[in-house]
Design an enzyme around this catalytic site. Sequence first.
Site, PDB file in Angstrom:
ATOM      1  CG  ASP A  66      -0.334  -0.237   2.529  1.00 47.81           C
ATOM      2  OD1 ASP A  66       0.719  -0.892   2.580  1.00 47.81           O
ATOM      3  OD2 ASP A  66      -0.877   0.233   3.547  1.00 47.81           O
ATOM      4  CG  HIS A 142       5.703  -0.765   9.797  1.00 44.92           C
ATOM      5  ND1 HIS A 142       4.550  -0.888  10.515  1.00 44.92           N
ATOM      6  CD2 HIS A 142       5.376  -1.091   8.510  1.00 44.92           C
ATOM      7  CE1 HIS A 142       3.575  -1.292   9.718  1.00 44.92           C
ATOM      8  NE2 HIS A 142       4.037  -1.420   8.497  1.00 44.92           N
ATOM      9  CG  ASP A 213       2.547   2.187   7.693  1.00 43.58           C
ATOM     10  OD1 ASP A 213       2.503   3.223   7.008  1.00 43.58           O
ATOM     11  OD2 ASP A 213       1.924   1.164   7.363  1.00 43.58           O
TER      12      ASP A 213
END
Lengths: 305, 305
Positions: A66, A142, A213
């Site tokens: 993503d 992450h 992230d």
Amino acid sequence: MSTHLTILGFNSAIPTVNSAPTAQLLEMEERHFLIDCGEGTQVQLRKAKSRFSKINHIFISHLHGDHCFGLPGLIASFRLLGRETPMHIYGPKGIAEMLETIFRLTETHRGFEIIYHELSSKQSEKIYEDQRVEVFTIPLKHRIYCNGYLFREKQKPRHLNIKEIIKYPEIETCDYHNLKLGKDFILKDGYVLKNEVLTTDPTKSVSYAFCSDTRYSEEIIPIIQNVDVLYHEATFLHDLSEMAQHTGHSTALEAARIARKAQVGKLILGHFSNRYQDLSVFTDEARKIFAETYLPQQLIPVQIG
Amino acid sequence: MSTHLTILGFNSAIPTVNSAPTAQLLEMEERHFLIDCGEGTQVQLRKAKSRFSKINHIFISHLHGDHCFGLPGLIASFRLLGRETPMHIYGPKGIAEMLETIFRLTETHRGFEIIYHELSSKQSEKIYEDQRVEVFTIPLKHRIYCNGYLFREKQKPRHLNIKEIIKYPEIETCDYHNLKLGKDFILKDGYVLKNEVLTTDPTKSVSYAFCSDTRYSEEIIPIIQNVDVLYHEATFLHDLSEMAQHTGHSTALEAARIARKAQVGKLILGHFSNRYQDLSVFTDEARKIFAETYLPQQLIPVQIG
């Protein structure tokens, strides 16, 4: 032109009809920086009516789909549009292997050079610099190797105070460069004209930090201290903080804590889990800690600073 | 449920705001076949409100990006949605290397098996068969190895003529299976009841042929003879037939010639070059040769047969 950020997509994981995965276009000092490139980014760039041929630098935070599955298509389209300018791609080690395997098997002959800057350091490092802008990595925590990016305008030239300058015929236009840099001017008779008389303060240099992230990590605070705008992921609300920790994400409350401790100007949240329909719950939670918190607005440019 | 085709995207090369690259969903005998998968296909599947978890077979014509760059994201989304059913992917040799490299580097742990069926034959071959449907390759002539696909319903069971059947108490429900297969029924006294008395003709079996991308090639005609619907690329009008030949594409007139010679039911054109704004020029050209020519309509299901 002022520095501004266009968020092209901010959802997590699965693209939907109305929301795109992570991608942002930062226009800073006439540079066009693309940050992350989820599937469909090239269409989002078109929707934003951006001049995307001007993008020469792409920064990928990490190799989850993503955040990078839009890259092969974007590169292929650049080729079809006749691009010749080299493209710099910054991202985790492995990004070159992935893209080059795809380009080989899909026979995407490029016509322009791709210069890979593969990252593997766990320390913040300066990865880009030109006359006006610097870019640093922000090591994140992450599930896989991941960096945020800090974009910082260098100090800008001081503004000439022409009203004062014309009082001194000895000052010629070729001297303006040094005045803008803050130097005093010495008259032939030895008198020192102080720079602050001849110039006024420069336009403020702005900075932008992109953090997606990541788990809550106070280690990023010294790196992003005082940035004008911080984009920080907030995949969950704090009642799911264990899930956030487990999946390598943050809660809205945690993002706000980072923003407050780093004394940033504004906080923009993003990368929300699909389980939330009404996103105002994120700002409701975060503003208790950090008032200047905002939701991202897809395709609407935000001025930085 | 009748067999129908939903064209998810049909443009060539570069996705735009309103049009997607090649992808089609064929629903035939309750099977959901995805044909090609350009970037953004998963979002198009959502727009079509398709139950895309039902897709178990994906057929990729060739490894140009506008026909396959949506695959990694689609597979990653299937994983996130908790899919467990194996997925069959049919496509040119190299497709497994490409996808597995991407999945390894992006840490896309799948949770379901992918079964690759890599193709390299230049002859048409049957690549899928179950009780009700068969799929064959249609070798095409493009710049790289490329196949179209022929989807064919097998002959369906004959319909029982219950009005007649109940006249003969000797015929029990366990005999219906043989009647549907076309067998006669022999009464205990030796009298042969002809099948055509006890049943009526089966529902017609339909077929669909997908041909993109290809130069004009009469070699495909025996393979697609009499199909109900043919999708054939028509990247250019015939005044650019040299460019079509050079780039491995067809003109609208050439597609129509193929349709006429193969005596298909309907021809749908697609994969138009971005240089054309008004697509009716394609049907105008093709209908002079083959009247039953239509433009594709994105996301609107078309009944086959």
